[in-house]
Design a protein around this motif. Structure first.
Motif, short mmCIF file in Angstrom:
data_model
loop_
_atom_site.label_atom_id
_atom_site.label_comp_id
_atom_site.label_asym_id
_atom_site.label_seq_id
_atom_site.Cartn_x
_atom_site.Cartn_y
_atom_site.Cartn_z
N ASP A 60 -2.20 -13.82 -0.43
CA ASP A 60 -1.92 -12.73 -1.36
C ASP A 60 -2.64 -11.49 -0.86
O ASP A 60 -3.87 -11.42 -0.89
CB ASP A 60 -2.38 -13.08 -2.77
CG ASP A 60 -2.07 -12.00 -3.79
OD1 ASP A 60 -1.55 -10.94 -3.39
OD2 ASP A 60 -2.34 -12.20 -4.99
N ILE A 61 -1.88 -10.52 -0.36
CA ILE A 61 -2.52 -9.31 0.20
C ILE A 61 -2.27 -8.08 -0.67
O ILE A 61 -2.36 -6.95 -0.19
CB ILE A 61 -2.07 -9.04 1.65
CG1 ILE A 61 -0.55 -8.82 1.72
CG2 ILE A 61 -2.51 -10.17 2.57
CD1 ILE A 61 -0.11 -8.30 3.08
N ASP A 62 -1.97 -8.31 -1.94
CA ASP A 62 -1.75 -7.17 -2.84
C ASP A 62 -2.97 -6.26 -2.89
O ASP A 62 -2.84 -5.03 -2.90
CB ASP A 62 -1.42 -7.66 -4.25
CG ASP A 62 -0.01 -8.22 -4.35
OD1 ASP A 62 0.75 -8.03 -3.39
OD2 ASP A 62 0.30 -8.87 -5.36
N ASP A 63 -4.15 -6.83 -2.92
CA ASP A 63 -5.36 -6.02 -2.98
C ASP A 63 -5.57 -5.26 -1.68
O ASP A 63 -6.09 -4.14 -1.69
CB ASP A 63 -6.58 -6.90 -3.27
CG ASP A 63 -6.60 -7.41 -4.70
OD1 ASP A 63 -5.94 -6.77 -5.54
OD2 ASP A 63 -7.26 -8.43 -4.96
N VAL A 64 -5.17 -5.84 -0.57
CA VAL A 64 -5.28 -5.16 0.71
C VAL A 64 -4.45 -3.90 0.68
O VAL A 64 -4.89 -2.82 1.08
CB VAL A 64 -4.82 -6.07 1.87
CG1 VAL A 64 -4.85 -5.31 3.18
CG2 VAL A 64 -5.70 -7.30 1.97
N SER A 65 -3.23 -4.01 0.17
CA SER A 65 -2.33 -2.86 0.12
C SER A 65 -2.88 -1.76 -0.78
O SER A 65 -2.74 -0.57 -0.48
CB SER A 65 -0.96 -3.31 -0.40
OG SER A 65 -0.43 -4.32 0.42
N ARG A 66 -3.50 -2.14 -1.86
CA ARG A 66 -4.03 -1.14 -2.79
C ARG A 66 -5.24 -0.40 -2.22
O ARG A 66 -5.64 0.64 -2.73
CB ARG A 66 -4.40 -1.81 -4.11
CG ARG A 66 -3.19 -2.13 -4.99
CD ARG A 66 -3.63 -2.41 -6.41
NE ARG A 66 -4.32 -3.69 -6.52
CZ ARG A 66 -3.70 -4.83 -6.79
NH1 ARG A 66 -2.39 -4.85 -6.94
NH2 ARG A 66 -4.38 -5.96 -6.89
N ASN A 67 -5.80 -0.93 -1.15
CA ASN A 67 -6.94 -0.25 -0.53
C ASN A 67 -6.51 0.93 0.33
O ASN A 67 -7.35 1.65 0.87
CB ASN A 67 -7.73 -1.23 0.34
CG ASN A 67 -8.51 -2.23 -0.50
OD1 ASN A 67 -8.81 -1.95 -1.65
ND2 ASN A 67 -8.81 -3.37 0.07
#
Length: 297
Positions: free
Chosen positions: A174-181
């Motif tokens: 799950d890389i959703d948080d990566v994208s939000r960075n």
């Protein structure tokens, strides 16, 4: 230790006292003739860095590091970079729970066909960018044990993997948080699949070749929207494979459960199992090792 020994073909480390060694980075770097390494029973439990360990070992075709004690390793960047003839790597025994950096891990390993990373615990990995970039012979890779919760960068992770057809991931990806960075200066999920022309997700979503013409000056380079399991949640380039870390337990694990029962004097047989006893971020083997050390103190 052996960096730049261009004529070295075989290295046997058996018998070396490495109990206090913390750095093995660049150990065989640019050993262009190296074909094999025998680690024997050396103690690598204190090793913290294997960065660039085999960088430039252009004659190395296969290596088995499944018995390498990597429990303290935090740095694996560029470990096999420029291993032009490397075809297979066994890293299945690697304990990666302390590892933070695997960027450029197999960068430009043109002939890499098989890599076993089963059981990897990547919960603390921050950098994975360019890890498989230019692995042009790799057709499939199993990342179902990967936990991406701490990752900051996955930029270009599969770029130019022109033979890649299948990438297996589990619900732990799950890389959703990566994208939000994304802050406007660097997109941490950009160019993940550039020129992965044969890549197909588990539900049939095929790589769109026209997406190879990225707009390098816009967020259209962000690949996070396709870096997911293909299916009901939307189109993606990954194929679902259940995380097997909670699978069948070993004899040693069963032994540990019995020790826990004896230790607590409780009848836990109706509800307790390896899964109930271990932390979520531990694989069964890691838990068995930890519990064994704890209960035998």
């Amino acid at each position: 230790l052996f960096e730049g020994c261009e004529a070295l073909e075989h290295a046997d480390l058996s018998g070396l006292d490495t109990s206090g060694v913390t750095q093995m980075n660049s150990m065989f770097r640019n050993c262009a003739s190296l074909q094999s390494v025998a680690f024997g029973d050396i103690d690598t439990s204190s090793v913290e860095s294997v960065a660039d360990m085999f960088t430039g070992c252009t004659s190395l075709e296969s290596i088995d590091l499944s018995s390498f004690d990597s429990s303290s390793v935090s740095q694996m960047s560029r470990m096999f970079e420029f291993c032009d003839n490397l075809k297979s790597v066994n890293l299945s025994g690697f304990c990666t729970s302390a590892t933070g950096y695997i960027d450029y891990l197999f960068w430009r390993c043109w002939k890499l066909e098989a890599v076993d990373m089963s059981g990897w615990n990547t919960c603390n990995v921050k950098w994975a960018q360019h890890a498989f970039e230019y692995c042009t012979s790799l057709e499939s890779v199993d990342l179902s044990s990967w936990d991406t919760s701490s990752m900051d960068y996955v930029t270009c992770i599969f770029e130019c993997c022109s033979a890649l057809k299948t990438v297996y991931v589990s619900e732990r990806w799950d890389i959703d948080d990566v994208s939000r960075n994304y802050d406007g200066s660097l997109c941490p999920t950009e160019f993940m699949f550039v020129h992965c022309d044969k890549l197909v997700g588990g539900a049939g979503t095929a790589y769109e070749t026209d997406r190879a013409a990225y707009d390098f000056d816009s967020v259209d380079c962000d690949d996070s929207r396709y870096a997911r399991i293909d299916g009901d949640g939307g189109p993606g380039y990954f194929t679902y494979k259940p995380y097997s870390g909670a699978g069948s337990v070993s004899f040693e694990s069963d032994y540990i459960v019995e020790r826990v029962r004896a230790y607590t004097s409780d009848d836990l047989s109706h509800s307790w199992s390896m899964d109930a006893l271990r932390y979520d971020w531990m694989s069964p083997d890691e838990w068995a090792q930890y519990a064994h050390e704890f209960f035998t103190k």
